[in-house]
Design a protein around this motif. Structure first.
Motif, mmCIF file in Angstrom:
data_model
loop_
_atom_site.group_PDB
_atom_site.id
_atom_site.type_symbol
_atom_site.label_atom_id
_atom_site.label_comp_id
_atom_site.label_asym_id
_atom_site.label_seq_id
_atom_site.Cartn_x
_atom_site.Cartn_y
_atom_site.Cartn_z
ATOM 1 N N SER A 137 0.743 -1.143 0.064
ATOM 2 C CA SER A 137 0.069 -0.022 0.140
ATOM 3 C C SER A 137 0.900 1.284 -0.005
ATOM 4 C CB SER A 137 -0.939 0.076 1.229
ATOM 5 O OG SER A 137 -1.613 1.279 1.268
ATOM 6 N N LEU A 138 0.498 2.420 -0.753
ATOM 7 C CA LEU A 138 1.127 3.535 -0.758
ATOM 8 C C LEU A 138 1.171 4.139 0.640
ATOM 9 C CD1 LEU A 138 -0.381 5.376 -3.857
ATOM 10 C CD2 LEU A 138 1.972 4.408 -3.551
ATOM 11 N N GLU A 139 0.556 3.837 1.573
ATOM 12 C CA GLU A 139 0.718 4.512 2.848
ATOM 13 C C GLU A 139 1.944 4.078 3.529
ATOM 14 O OE1 GLU A 139 -2.209 2.868 5.898
ATOM 15 O OE2 GLU A 139 -3.009 1.517 4.254
ATOM 16 N N ASN A 140 2.570 2.985 3.141
ATOM 17 C CA ASN A 140 3.805 2.437 3.700
ATOM 18 C C ASN A 140 5.054 3.233 3.042
ATOM 19 O OD1 ASN A 140 2.537 0.399 5.081
ATOM 20 N ND2 ASN A 140 2.685 -0.872 3.496
ATOM 21 N N LEU A 141 4.805 3.759 1.940
ATOM 22 C CA LEU A 141 5.794 4.716 1.330
ATOM 23 C C LEU A 141 6.409 5.620 2.491
ATOM 24 C CD1 LEU A 141 7.358 5.362 -1.216
ATOM 25 C CD2 LEU A 141 5.622 7.015 -1.909
ATOM 26 N N PRO A 142 5.806 6.700 3.163
ATOM 27 C CA PRO A 142 6.524 7.404 3.791
ATOM 28 C C PRO A 142 7.337 6.952 5.121
ATOM 29 C CG PRO A 142 4.150 7.703 4.229
ATOM 30 C CD PRO A 142 4.352 6.928 2.914
ATOM 31 N N ILE A 143 6.960 5.709 5.463
ATOM 32 C CA ILE A 143 7.616 4.902 6.620
ATOM 33 C C ILE A 143 8.884 4.477 5.966
ATOM 34 C CG2 ILE A 143 7.395 3.031 7.989
ATOM 35 C CD1 ILE A 143 4.369 3.169 8.093
ATOM 36 N N ILE A 144 8.846 4.052 4.699
ATOM 37 C CA ILE A 144 10.279 3.459 4.275
ATOM 38 C C ILE A 144 11.008 4.551 3.613
ATOM 39 C CG2 ILE A 144 10.981 1.694 2.402
ATOM 40 C CD1 ILE A 144 8.303 0.387 2.956
ATOM 41 N N ALA A 145 10.401 5.443 3.021
ATOM 42 C CA ALA A 145 11.418 6.401 2.240
ATOM 43 C C ALA A 145 12.215 7.279 3.009
ATOM 44 C CB ALA A 145 10.221 7.552 1.656
ATOM 45 N N GLY A 146 11.644 7.722 4.350
ATOM 46 C CA GLY A 146 12.474 8.548 5.320
ATOM 47 C C GLY A 146 13.778 7.769 5.482
ATOM 48 N N PRO A 147 13.704 6.544 6.302
ATOM 49 C CA PRO A 147 14.999 5.937 6.733
ATOM 50 C C PRO A 147 15.927 5.533 5.479
ATOM 51 C CG PRO A 147 12.880 4.825 7.466
ATOM 52 C CD PRO A 147 12.651 5.677 6.840
ATOM 53 N N LEU A 148 15.435 5.254 4.285
ATOM 54 C CA LEU A 148 16.233 5.138 2.968
ATOM 55 C C LEU A 148 17.092 6.420 2.641
ATOM 56 C CD1 LEU A 148 14.031 2.926 0.799
ATOM 57 C CD2 LEU A 148 15.809 2.178 2.427
ATOM 58 N N ILE A 149 16.340 7.606 2.804
ATOM 59 C CA ILE A 149 16.915 8.879 2.418
ATOM 60 C C ILE A 149 17.948 9.100 3.317
ATOM 61 C CG2 ILE A 149 16.615 11.489 2.447
ATOM 62 C CD1 ILE A 149 13.582 10.868 1.476
ATOM 63 N N LEU A 150 17.912 8.742 4.582
ATOM 64 C CA LEU A 150 18.888 8.958 5.640
ATOM 65 C C LEU A 150 20.158 8.153 5.264
ATOM 66 C CD1 LEU A 150 17.004 8.844 9.014
ATOM 67 C CD2 LEU A 150 17.966 10.663 7.730
ATOM 68 N N ILE A 151 19.827 6.879 4.811
ATOM 69 C CA ILE A 151 20.951 6.197 4.342
ATOM 70 C C ILE A 151 21.923 6.737 3.211
ATOM 71 C CG2 ILE A 151 21.864 3.800 3.562
ATOM 72 C CD1 ILE A 151 20.949 3.885 6.653
ATOM 73 N N VAL A 152 20.943 7.249 2.254
ATOM 74 C CA VAL A 152 21.646 7.973 1.134
ATOM 75 C C VAL A 152 22.537 9.022 1.572
ATOM 76 C CG1 VAL A 152 20.866 9.187 -0.858
ATOM 77 C CG2 VAL A 152 19.867 7.287 -0.567
ATOM 78 N N ILE A 153 21.827 9.950 2.447
ATOM 79 C CA ILE A 153 22.599 10.909 2.983
ATOM 80 C C ILE A 153 23.909 10.674 3.939
ATOM 81 C CG2 ILE A 153 22.533 12.770 4.879
ATOM 82 C CD1 ILE A 153 19.603 13.185 4.531
ATOM 83 N N TRP A 154 23.928 9.553 4.514
ATOM 84 C CA TRP A 154 25.336 8.879 5.029
ATOM 85 C C TRP A 154 26.198 8.575 3.874
ATOM 86 C CZ3 TRP A 154 26.149 6.293 9.973
ATOM 87 C CH2 TRP A 154 27.329 5.706 10.015
ATOM 88 N N VAL A 155 25.775 7.905 2.983
ATOM 89 C CA VAL A 155 26.714 7.151 1.914
ATOM 90 C C VAL A 155 27.270 8.464 1.104
ATOM 91 C CG1 VAL A 155 26.886 5.869 -0.366
ATOM 92 C CG2 VAL A 155 25.447 4.952 1.862
#
Length: 219
Positions: free
Chosen positions: A155-173
């Motif tokens: 479901s699309l409602e899971n997108l903001p839950i997943i997107a935030g942490p992934l963006i943090l990892i991209v910022i790290w890398v």
């Protein structure tokens, strides 16, 4: 992906450029160019054939080395060396952000940047974490109000839950020193901060945390 029909339209002179040791073409293109030239009657000496194969092999090795280097950039390099800097691990940031929200992970990552005296990324990451709280709230409500959410795990409602942490990892890398070797930081602050976040999440002031995984899981 190299297409043979594209190379077949090139002249012999243009195809010969593919056999230059300094060319920037992929190994498959070099191999294909030599085959097309042979089909057109070009006779290669044994020395030329060996040289072509060496070019192809060198390109393959270069590509493999580049992929390995990129893979290393995404790895978490943790050590027991007492002289290494202490940081909150990438795994801790990713997992905790999923359960406790992107703001939680953003604070930990900001502290890592402060430890390394990278003040601009530290402020940027903290501000991103702050902004993401209301952003996640509005995105979630928009999906619910417009009947875009479903009971599916996709479901699309899971997108903001997943997107935030992934963006943090991209910022790290992309912002941390490449392949930084570090020791895991103490869990004392994350535990105290986690207790504070749990209090906020389960009290769910103004429904701000309705989209958080823990709130939805407890329903």
């Amino acid at each position: 992906m190299v297409k043979r029909n594209v190379l077949s339209k090139l002249s012999n002179k243009e195809l010969e450029n593919y056999l230059n040791p300094e060319n920037r073409f992929v190994p498959e293109a070099v191999q294909m160019a030599s085959e097309i030239l042979e089909e057109r009657g070009r006779v290669f000496t044994e020395a030329e054939k060996i040289n072509i194969q060496n070019i192809i092999q060198h390109k393959k090795e270069t590509e493999a080395a580049k992929k390995d280097e990129e893979t290393e950039d995404w790895k978490d390099h943790i050590t027991n060396d007492p002289s290494a800097v202490k940081l909150y691990s990438r795994t801790l940031i990713l997992v905790s952000s999923f359960f406790l929200g992107t703001f939680f992970g953003a604070v930990l990552l900001s502290l890592n940047f402060l430890k390394l005296k990278k003040y601009v990324p530290a402020v940027f990451t903290f501000v991103f974490g702050m902004i993401y709280v209301p952003l996640q709230y509005f995105v979630y409500n928009f999906l619910i109000e417009n009947h875009l959410a479903t009971t599916s795990r996709y479901s699309l409602e899971n997108l903001p839950i997943i997107a935030g942490p992934l963006i943090l990892i991209v910022i790290w890398v992309t912002t941390m020193p490449k392949r930084i070797v570090y020791r895991p930081q103490s869990f004392l602050f994350p535990i105290i901060f986690a207790a504070f976040m749990l209090f906020l999440i389960f009290n769910n002031y103004y429904g701000l945390f309705s989209s958080y995984f823990l709130m939805r899981f407890s329903e």
